[in-house]
Write an enzyme that holds these catalytic residues in place. Structure first.
Site, PDB file in Angstrom:
ATOM      1  CD  GLN A  97      41.374  41.416  36.593  1.00 22.51           C
ATOM      2  OE1 GLN A  97      41.371  41.086  38.283  1.00 22.51           O
ATOM      3  NE2 GLN A  97      40.318  39.662  36.562  1.00 22.51           N
ATOM      4  CE1 TYR A 185      37.682  41.779  45.676  1.00 20.24           C
ATOM      5  CE2 TYR A 185      37.821  39.978  44.207  1.00 20.24           C
ATOM      6  CZ  TYR A 185      38.348  40.577  45.559  1.00 20.24           C
ATOM      7  OH  TYR A 185      39.489  40.183  46.211  1.00 20.24           O
ATOM      8  NE  ARG A 232      39.859  35.636  36.707  1.00 25.83           N
ATOM      9  CZ  ARG A 232      40.831  35.200  37.640  1.00 25.83           C
ATOM     10  NH1 ARG A 232      40.868  36.456  38.984  1.00 25.83           N
ATOM     11  NH2 ARG A 232      41.641  34.527  38.143  1.00 25.83           N
ATOM     12  N   GLY A 328      47.955  30.530  37.314  1.00 25.89           N
ATOM     13  CA  GLY A 328      48.010  31.241  38.096  1.00 25.89           C
ATOM     14  C   GLY A 328      49.076  31.508  39.114  1.00 25.89           C
TER      15      GLY A 328
END
Length: 376
Positions: A97, A185, A232, A328
């Site tokens: 990622q 982000y 994502r 996760g």
């Protein structure tokens, strides 16, 4: 009718099952260099249909937390090559990622201890994680005030993403990459009105706010192939103090623009990251989002994430709601999660105190299940 345990082809990625390990930041890469311990960690979980690595910085400017890995130096590539070799030797598939944190950073982590960068000079009401190099102890601290990126700096951001993608596939041996455009982000900051107050071609309208994300994705797809590229997205998560005034049309525009790129997959975080999948104050129609992608010709696998258990994951795939389900935290304490889900075995609890920083304890020392019969 497909099941969670059936194989699937996602672009160039041939997956033996539809269970993905979601990116899990663990802060165990001193000097941003992946370690042998990380290779062990990922290899232990190689039975996942797809491993998605922890978020990995595309540049030092993109760093936001202590001891997270990068993909911009030769030692980092060598470290990641040990990881991918270990995963492949264990029969797994792994993508990385790619991350630029934007304003979710601290001056101590930035080149020259300068301010972090962002679409606009708006400080996030959020925290980052710093590890004291002398004591090795970590602590959460408020993020630093950012400065607004100049439009003339944005081509270098795109270039850094592309360089990291090439490094990942050609140098470090990853099977592909996932663009991190979620969780508040940098790319998500450009998308959303709460963080983007720009007045140029990268702010204001939906098309303008989506411009940088689409430039990055198109450039990476051109460089390494859409079939090795995933992305994502998190339409409504409040993570890292992020919000958009009207996310439904924004994200439907984004997926329609992504559809022609023949990406391997679209990875959707439903609701609040690590929290509920539906938020009363931030309603969102996820089936409509998927429909918008399909109607625009999108053929990538549809991956869903956030709080799924065995029953809901199986239902999501069987009903056609999703092609892949990402897990996760269960992967933290259950390296054999695929077997446990398949055989309906109990899941081991995780130790949240050892999520961030440290060594093998709470990282590579979780055992596989010794049970051979389903839970009663």
């Amino acid at each position: 009718m497909p099941t969670l345990f059936d194989p699937l082809r996602a672009g160039k990625l041939q997956l033996p099952n539809r269970i993905a390990m979601a990116p899990l930041t663990r802060n165990r890469a001193p000097d941003a260099i992946p370690t042998k311990l990380m290779a062990t960690h990922y290899a232990q979980r190689a039975s996942a249909g797809l491993l998605i690595s922890e978020a990995t910085a595309i540049s030092q400017q993109g760093q936001g937390y202590s001891d997270v890995p990068g993909l911009y130096g030769s030692e980092q590539l060598e470290g990641w090559k040990r990881v991918t070799d270990a995963v492949h030797d264990a029969g797994g598939r792994i993508v990385t990622q790619l991350w630029h944190v934007g304003r979710i950073s601290h001056e101590l982590l930035q080149p020259g201890h300068h301010a972090p960068v962002a679409p606009s000079a708006i400080t996030a009401k959020a925290k980052t994680y710093l590890i004291d190099p002398q004591t090795g102890k970590g602590r959460f601290v408020p993020t630093s005030a950012p400065r607004a990126l100049l439009a003339s700096e944005l081509p270098e951001i795109v270039h850094s993403f592309v360089a990291a993608a090439r490094n990942a596939v050609q140098g470090a041996g990853f099977d592909g990459i996932e663009i991190h455009a979620a969780n508040g982000y940098l790319l998500d900051q450009f998308l959303k009105t709460g963080a983007n107050h720009r007045g140029d071609d990268y702010g204001g309208s939906i098309a303008n706010r989506a411009r940088l994300l689409l430039e990055v994705t198109r450039a990476i797809a051109d460089a390494i192939g859409g079939g090795r590229t995933g992305i994502r997205l998190s339409p409504v998560t409040p993570a890292n103090d992020i919000v958009d005034a009207d996310p439904q049309p924004l994200f439907e525009h984004v997926v329609r623009e992504l559809a022609p790129l023949n990406l391997a997959y679209i990875h959707i975080i439903e609701g609040a990251t690590g929290g509920p999948r539906q938020l009363p104050d931030r309603p969102f129609d996820y089936p409509a989002l998927h429909s918008a992608y399909l109607m625009a010709g999108g053929q990538g696998a549809w991956m869903v994430n956030n709080g799924y258990d065995r029953a809901s994951a199986m239902q999501a795939v069987a009903s056609g709601y999703a092609d892949i389900v990402a897990f996760g935290k269960p992967f933290i304490s259950n390296p054999d999660l695929v077997r446990r889900l398949h055989d309906n075995l109990p899941l081991a609890p995780w130790d949240q105190d050892r999520f961030y920083g440290g060594g093998a304890e709470g990282y590579t020392d979780y055992p596989r299940s010794a049970m051979t019969h389903p839970a009663r």
